[in-house]
Design a protein around this motif. Structure first.
Motif, mmCIF file in Angstrom:
data_model
loop_
_atom_site.group_PDB
_atom_site.id
_atom_site.type_symbol
_atom_site.label_atom_id
_atom_site.label_comp_id
_atom_site.label_asym_id
_atom_site.label_seq_id
_atom_site.Cartn_x
_atom_site.Cartn_y
_atom_site.Cartn_z
ATOM 1 N N LEU A 68 70.837 94.081 37.456
ATOM 2 C CA LEU A 68 71.087 92.915 38.295
ATOM 3 C C LEU A 68 69.835 92.058 38.303
ATOM 4 O O LEU A 68 68.720 92.565 38.441
ATOM 5 N N ARG A 69 70.022 90.765 38.157
ATOM 6 C CA ARG A 69 68.906 89.832 38.219
ATOM 7 C C ARG A 69 69.196 88.805 39.306
ATOM 8 O O ARG A 69 70.321 88.360 39.479
ATOM 9 N N ILE A 70 68.160 88.455 40.020
ATOM 10 C CA ILE A 70 68.267 87.506 41.125
ATOM 11 C C ILE A 70 67.279 86.383 40.871
ATOM 12 O O ILE A 70 66.114 86.626 40.545
ATOM 13 N N ASP A 71 67.739 85.161 41.019
ATOM 14 C CA ASP A 71 66.878 83.999 40.876
ATOM 15 C C ASP A 71 66.129 83.811 42.195
ATOM 16 O O ASP A 71 66.729 83.772 43.263
ATOM 17 N N ARG A 72 64.824 83.699 42.126
ATOM 18 C CA ARG A 72 64.026 83.544 43.349
ATOM 19 C C ARG A 72 64.424 82.308 44.150
ATOM 20 O O ARG A 72 64.293 82.294 45.367
ATOM 21 N N ALA A 73 64.910 81.277 43.498
ATOM 22 C CA ALA A 73 65.352 80.079 44.216
ATOM 23 C C ALA A 73 66.519 80.416 45.140
ATOM 24 O O ALA A 73 66.617 79.871 46.241
ATOM 25 N N ASP A 74 67.406 81.323 44.713
ATOM 26 C CA ASP A 74 68.510 81.752 45.568
ATOM 27 C C ASP A 74 67.998 82.575 46.749
ATOM 28 O O ASP A 74 68.539 82.519 47.839
ATOM 29 N N LEU A 75 66.943 83.329 46.527
ATOM 30 C CA LEU A 75 66.350 84.130 47.588
ATOM 31 C C LEU A 75 65.801 83.247 48.697
ATOM 32 O O LEU A 75 65.921 83.585 49.877
ATOM 33 N N ASP A 76 65.252 82.092 48.353
ATOM 34 C CA ASP A 76 64.714 81.172 49.363
ATOM 35 C C ASP A 76 65.773 80.800 50.390
ATOM 36 O O ASP A 76 65.485 80.682 51.577
ATOM 37 N N GLY A 77 67.019 80.641 49.934
ATOM 38 C CA GLY A 77 68.108 80.308 50.849
ATOM 39 C C GLY A 77 68.406 81.425 51.826
ATOM 40 O O GLY A 77 68.719 81.188 52.995
ATOM 41 N N VAL A 78 68.300 82.660 51.373
ATOM 42 C CA VAL A 78 68.544 83.811 52.254
ATOM 43 C C VAL A 78 67.431 83.923 53.286
ATOM 44 O O VAL A 78 67.685 84.122 54.473
ATOM 45 N N ILE A 79 66.213 83.762 52.844
ATOM 46 C CA ILE A 79 65.075 83.891 53.751
ATOM 47 C C ILE A 79 65.076 82.767 54.787
ATOM 48 O O ILE A 79 64.753 82.983 55.951
#
Length: 81
Positions: free
Chosen positions: A58-69
């Motif tokens: 599984l790979r996650i784009d850090r830009a998507d993580l910003d939305g979660v945080i």
């Protein structure tokens, strides 16, 4: 197939280029945030975090993580969580 588990072969998947994306694995993200890996997978399963299968991981784009945080918890939202 759910939107949170889009594969690289899917027509909805973005072009994968290291120049445009800053990818991290679920395990790497869990270690970086000092969380259990199951927390990352739960975020993906609930649709809070988008992940892609790339090279058997599984790979996650850090830009998507910003939305979660940045997601603000609303009053009363934690009841029943």
């Amino acid at each position: 197939m759910s939107k949170s588990r889009t594969t690289a072969a899917s027509s909805a998947a973005p072009a994968f280029t290291s120049k445009r994306r800053n990818w991290v694995t679920g395990k790497g993200l869990a270690e970086e945030l000092d969380l259990d890996r199951s927390t990352i997978y739960r975020w993906i399963d609930r649709g809070w975090l988008v992940a892609y299968h790339v090279g058997g991981q599984l790979r996650i784009d850090r830009a998507d993580l910003d939305g979660v945080i940045a997601r603000r918890v609303q009053p009363g939202e934690l009841r029943g969580a």
